[in-house]
Scaffold this motif. Sequence first.
Motif, short mmCIF file in Angstrom:
data_model
loop_
_atom_site.label_atom_id
_atom_site.label_comp_id
_atom_site.label_asym_id
_atom_site.label_seq_id
_atom_site.Cartn_x
_atom_site.Cartn_y
_atom_site.Cartn_z
N ILE A 1 42.56 36.94 29.96
CA ILE A 1 43.46 35.80 30.16
C ILE A 1 44.91 36.26 30.26
N ASP A 2 45.28 37.24 29.42
CA ASP A 2 46.65 37.75 29.45
C ASP A 2 46.96 38.42 30.79
N LYS A 3 45.94 38.91 31.47
CA LYS A 3 46.13 39.58 32.76
C LYS A 3 46.25 38.60 33.93
N LEU A 4 46.01 37.33 33.68
CA LEU A 4 46.14 36.33 34.74
C LEU A 4 47.62 36.12 35.06
N GLU A 5 47.97 36.17 36.33
CA GLU A 5 49.36 35.98 36.75
C GLU A 5 49.64 34.51 37.01
N ILE A 6 49.60 33.72 35.94
CA ILE A 6 49.86 32.28 36.05
C ILE A 6 51.37 32.06 36.06
N GLN A 7 51.83 31.20 36.95
CA GLN A 7 53.26 31.03 37.18
C GLN A 7 53.90 29.95 36.31
N SER A 8 53.19 28.87 36.04
CA SER A 8 53.81 27.71 35.38
C SER A 8 53.32 27.52 33.95
N GLY A 9 54.21 26.98 33.12
CA GLY A 9 53.82 26.62 31.77
C GLY A 9 52.76 25.53 31.77
N LEU A 10 52.82 24.64 32.74
CA LEU A 10 51.82 23.58 32.88
C LEU A 10 50.43 24.18 33.00
N ALA A 11 50.25 25.14 33.90
CA ALA A 11 48.94 25.74 34.14
C ALA A 11 48.45 26.51 32.92
N LYS A 12 49.36 27.16 32.21
CA LYS A 12 48.96 27.91 31.02
C LYS A 12 48.39 26.98 29.97
N ARG A 13 48.97 25.80 29.83
CA ARG A 13 48.46 24.85 28.84
C ARG A 13 47.14 24.23 29.31
N VAL A 14 47.04 23.92 30.59
CA VAL A 14 45.80 23.36 31.12
C VAL A 14 44.67 24.39 31.03
N LEU A 15 44.99 25.66 31.27
CA LEU A 15 43.99 26.72 31.20
C LEU A 15 43.29 26.73 29.85
N ASN A 16 44.04 26.52 28.78
CA ASN A 16 43.47 26.55 27.43
C ASN A 16 42.46 25.44 27.20
N THR A 17 42.50 24.40 28.00
CA THR A 17 41.59 23.26 27.81
C THR A 17 40.37 23.32 28.72
N LEU A 18 40.23 24.40 29.50
CA LEU A 18 39.05 24.50 30.38
C LEU A 18 37.79 24.55 29.54
N PRO A 19 36.74 23.81 29.92
CA PRO A 19 35.53 23.75 29.10
C PRO A 19 34.52 24.85 29.45
N TYR A 20 33.67 25.16 28.50
CA TYR A 20 32.52 26.03 28.70
C TYR A 20 31.53 25.27 29.57
N LEU A 21 31.21 25.81 30.72
CA LEU A 21 30.38 25.10 31.70
C LEU A 21 28.90 25.34 31.43
N ARG A 22 28.12 24.27 31.52
CA ARG A 22 26.71 24.36 31.15
C ARG A 22 25.76 24.05 32.30
N THR A 23 26.29 23.72 33.47
CA THR A 23 25.41 23.43 34.61
C THR A 23 25.69 24.39 35.76
N ALA A 24 24.64 24.71 36.49
CA ALA A 24 24.77 25.64 37.62
C ALA A 24 25.71 25.07 38.68
N GLU A 25 25.68 23.75 38.86
CA GLU A 25 26.52 23.12 39.88
C GLU A 25 28.00 23.29 39.56
N ALA A 26 28.36 23.08 38.30
CA ALA A 26 29.76 23.18 37.90
C ALA A 26 30.26 24.62 38.03
N ILE A 27 29.44 25.57 37.62
CA ILE A 27 29.83 26.99 37.70
C ILE A 27 29.94 27.42 39.15
N ALA A 28 28.96 27.05 39.97
CA ALA A 28 28.98 27.43 41.38
C ALA A 28 30.21 26.87 42.08
#
Length: 366
Positions: free
Chosen positions: A17-44
């Motif tokens: 995650i630290d190696k991601l070149e995210i530009q905005s503070g908005l995206a950094k905060r949204v990134l932390n809320t990404l969920p663990y995906l449990r369906t093949a459709e969502a991951i694909a």
Amino acid sequence: MFLRSAIEEINGFRFMIDKLEIQSGLAKRVLNTLPYLRTAEAIAQELDKTEVTRNILQTSELTDTITKIKVKLMQVKDIRGTANRVTELQILDDIELFELKAFSLLVVEMRELLLSANITVVTLPDLEPVVNILDPEKMRIPHFYVYDAYSPELAALRTKMKTLQMDEKTEERVLDQLQFEHTELEDRIREKLSEQIHPYKKEINEALVNTATLDILLAKAQQTIDMQLCKPEISTSTTRYIKIFNPQVKEVLWQEGKKFQAIDIDIEQGACLITGANMAGKTVLLKSVQLAQYLMQFGFYVPARRAGMPLVEQVLTSIGDDQDELNGLSSYAAEMLRVDEMIRQVRQRSKILVLIDELARTTNPV
């Protein structure tokens, strides 16, 4: 589980995650809320969007456009609090109106860049109407105050106040009364502006989500190129890696002038026993498999030349010294309790990946 938890719990995840070149503070905060995906459709879906973005980054004709978009993203602020006030039809103050104007201008500019380059992996809504409301003088600059253009009455009052302030004979009470009228008039204008912006609440919130998504996608795609990650395939049973590696260990070795030995491995359903000499890399391999599984189920590419794995509900590990002195447990007791919990979880769930490093390593090997 959300990504912020994985950063704390999963070995090597923070490094990625630290190696991601995210530009905005908005995206950094949204990134932390990404969920663990449990369906093949969502991951694909996530993996496909990363693949499309990767192809865009590798298209030389789009390099200039992507650079301009990244510069715009660097200027994006997290104004979700202001957006919530718009949704709730609250009266915005000058700072909130400024934040909204500056954000809307950036979204309009990025939307034009995306459309001109025919980039459709993320769609930004049209916030031009919001800009028009907050920029009556058509200056197109990220600055806001209650402009004269909003009200002829306000413009006349300001002119009168300026004239009287220059006249030494003007009584203080007269200026105070005019200032009171001026404040009341500005407040009414802010209320009217807030009412005019309210119908665009959906577009504003969508723009925030999609702007963060664009930023994260660009960072994820760039990481796949920089680290030579692969798009994993979703299998039904066998976990298979061709040349899996641990990015953090690989970088440490590279800094020392050494090379990481990537590994091929197949893990069938059931039990799989890995053997090898001391210091051969068994523990690092287990940690790499754990990391790769979580990366895929958060919608990321994985560190391998090729990879395929089934989805799991949970990854359970016993890797390292589990001594818990605060609970009065020895290393062995903590390890056995963890293994016991693994057995309970396996009996309750259908798909679990369990990784144990040297079972009973914490007691006498005999």
